[in-house]
Each structure stands twice: as structure tokens, then as C-alpha cells.
Design an enzyme around this catalytic site. Sequence first.
Site, PDB file in Angstrom:
ATOM      1  N   GLY A   1      40.594  35.960  37.004  1.00  0.00           N
ATOM      2  CA  GLY A   1      39.308  35.577  36.442  1.00  0.00           C
ATOM      3  C   GLY A   1      38.426  36.797  36.232  1.00  0.00           C
ATOM      4  O   GLY A   1      38.592  37.821  36.900  1.00  0.00           O
ATOM      5  N   CYS A   2      37.486  36.701  35.313  1.00  0.00           N
ATOM      6  CA  CYS A   2      36.632  37.841  34.979  1.00  0.00           C
ATOM      7  C   CYS A   2      35.748  38.255  36.158  1.00  0.00           C
ATOM      8  O   CYS A   2      35.711  39.427  36.547  1.00  0.00           O
ATOM      9  CB  CYS A   2      35.792  37.537  33.747  1.00  0.00           C
ATOM     10  SG  CYS A   2      34.854  35.994  33.827  1.00  0.00           S
ATOM     11  N   TYR A   3      35.020  37.299  36.746  1.00  0.00           N
ATOM     12  CA  TYR A   3      34.179  37.627  37.899  1.00  0.00           C
ATOM     13  C   TYR A   3      35.035  38.147  39.053  1.00  0.00           C
ATOM     14  O   TYR A   3      34.673  39.103  39.741  1.00  0.00           O
ATOM     15  CB  TYR A   3      33.412  36.393  38.371  1.00  0.00           C
ATOM     16  CG  TYR A   3      32.353  35.877  37.443  1.00  0.00           C
ATOM     17  CD1 TYR A   3      31.271  36.674  37.053  1.00  0.00           C
ATOM     18  CD2 TYR A   3      32.409  34.570  36.961  1.00  0.00           C
ATOM     19  CE1 TYR A   3      30.282  36.181  36.216  1.00  0.00           C
ATOM     20  CE2 TYR A   3      31.422  34.070  36.133  1.00  0.00           C
ATOM     21  CZ  TYR A   3      30.360  34.876  35.762  1.00  0.00           C
ATOM     22  OH  TYR A   3      29.376  34.383  34.944  1.00  0.00           O
TER      23      TYR A   3
END
Length: 301
Positions: A118-120
Site C-alpha cells: 500500500g502507498c501509506y
Amino acid sequence: MTTRIFIDGEAGTTGLGIRRRIEAVAERYALTLLSIDPARRKDPQARQELMAQADITVLCLPDDAAREAVALGHGTKTRFLDASTAHRVDPDWVYGLPELDSTQPERIRKARFVSNPGCYATGAIALLRPLVQAGIIPMDAHISINAVSGYSGGGKALIEQQEAEGGPPFFLYGLNLQHKHLPEMTHYSGLTRNPLFVPSVGHFPQGMIVSIPLHLVSLPGVPMIEDVTAALQAFYKDAQTIRVVESEPKLAADALAGRDDMELRVSGHSGQALLTARLDNLGKGASGAAMRNILLMSGKE
């Protein structure tokens, strides 16, 4: 040898980004895209037929649909790269963050099932894992994480809302503190308790900053800012797409838009530090990360 790739869900933001990246290097790396007839993109038989032809199937689908797609391809020999949240902490899947440790690239090369981060989580893990492993941050530490992302990560509805006149300039979300990236953040950072994570969206298309404040005076041994910086530099000294750079007086979240790398910084003074990771939520945080995993899985890196 040509590697054949089928993107299941290529019409979405991440799928389109992956497709563009593959097309840009297809000749150089001998990659061939297999495309489905748009009229049959939800037809299980048509999808299964393409999976049977593909060396790698990339899933750009909602979580439940991604699980169904893996089941659909069970009888084929295709390998899966899943961009959804469905399999990120599944022990049968390899986490697709090559910088996780020195053995991770080889694990990705050999795996049949790879989950794209995931990006975060990419920013948070990149900051926390080296410091937990170095003993600077205890595994049971109480950690707070704040982050702001460009609106492109929210899908079609949010993009339309933000691009309409009067779209909100900034908003917090996930206020139940149960964001879907938390399990992978905790697991791959090496923490034993979930961080307190507060995500937000700004009125800009692409970009992201993940920030983690630390009270150094409350950590074992009372580390200095220089100790924190040195631990990150040592961990990423050979990394291709992660750089530890000098602190700046201010950071723009969209400065790396369109790029597939990430910058880490340590700022602060007087026993307080702020860790920041800056990346493109659609680049290193999604399609760019997937592209590198495709190259590793296909033996081209």
C-alpha cells in the site's frame, strides 16, 4: 524470453499506470501485454483464458474481486501480483517491497504470489523498519503516523469530486483508526502494536508525505537525530529507489509526482525528531512499485 502480462482491472488508475509503464519498456525488457476485450472484462471465462496465457497476472481489483480472481486462475500456471489489500499479510504471499531486506528481491523473483504494498504503508515501513531493527524504536512502542495523499489514490468518485469546482482543499478520513493499511504497517515494520494512523487527502492529484513524530528523550538510550539518520542511511545504502536526504524547512507533498522513487528525511531538535517519507502515491506507492515487481518476477532485474 518474452514475458506475457495480463492486467485484470487495467481500466482503473493503478492498472492504467502499470500499463503505461509496461508499454514504455516493453521492447527493452521483452514484455508483452495481453489485453481483454473491453466488452468481456468481467467475463470469468475470458479472464481465465488470458490468465492461462499469461506468465504474470496483475490484479488491480477490489479485495473480494482479487480473491475471486486468484481462485479463477487456480488451474493455470500464471503467477499473481496483487495490487489490492487482500493478501498483504497472507503468509503464502511474498510482500512486494524489495527494500524490506537483502533477501526480499530474490523472494519476489521466485514467488508465485506477490502482494504489492500500500502507498501509506510503503512510507511508514520504510521509516520504521530500520529503526526497529536497530533497536532505536522498541517493538512495543506507541507510534503515531500522519499522512497526506493526492486525491488520485481515492478512485474515480473522489477524482471527479476533487476535479469539480469547489472540491474540498483538505480532509481527514479513517477516523475510526482502522485504516486497511494498518495490518501491513504493523507487521512489516516489526512492531507488536498498531500505530495510531491518521490519513488525509489534499487538493492535488498525485504525491504523498508520511510523517512520524518521535520523542527521542523517551526512547531507550536517548538516541540523537544523527543516530536515527545513520540507521536509515545504513539500511538503504544500496537501495535503488529509496534515498535518505537532508532535512528541509518545508516539504511539498507533490514534489515527486510522476516518479517511482522515495525520499526519507529526519528533522527536529532538542530531543524531538520528525521522520518523513515523500513519494508519489501512484508511483512508488502503486504502479511504479508494481512495475519493479514485474521486472523482478520476470527475471529482468
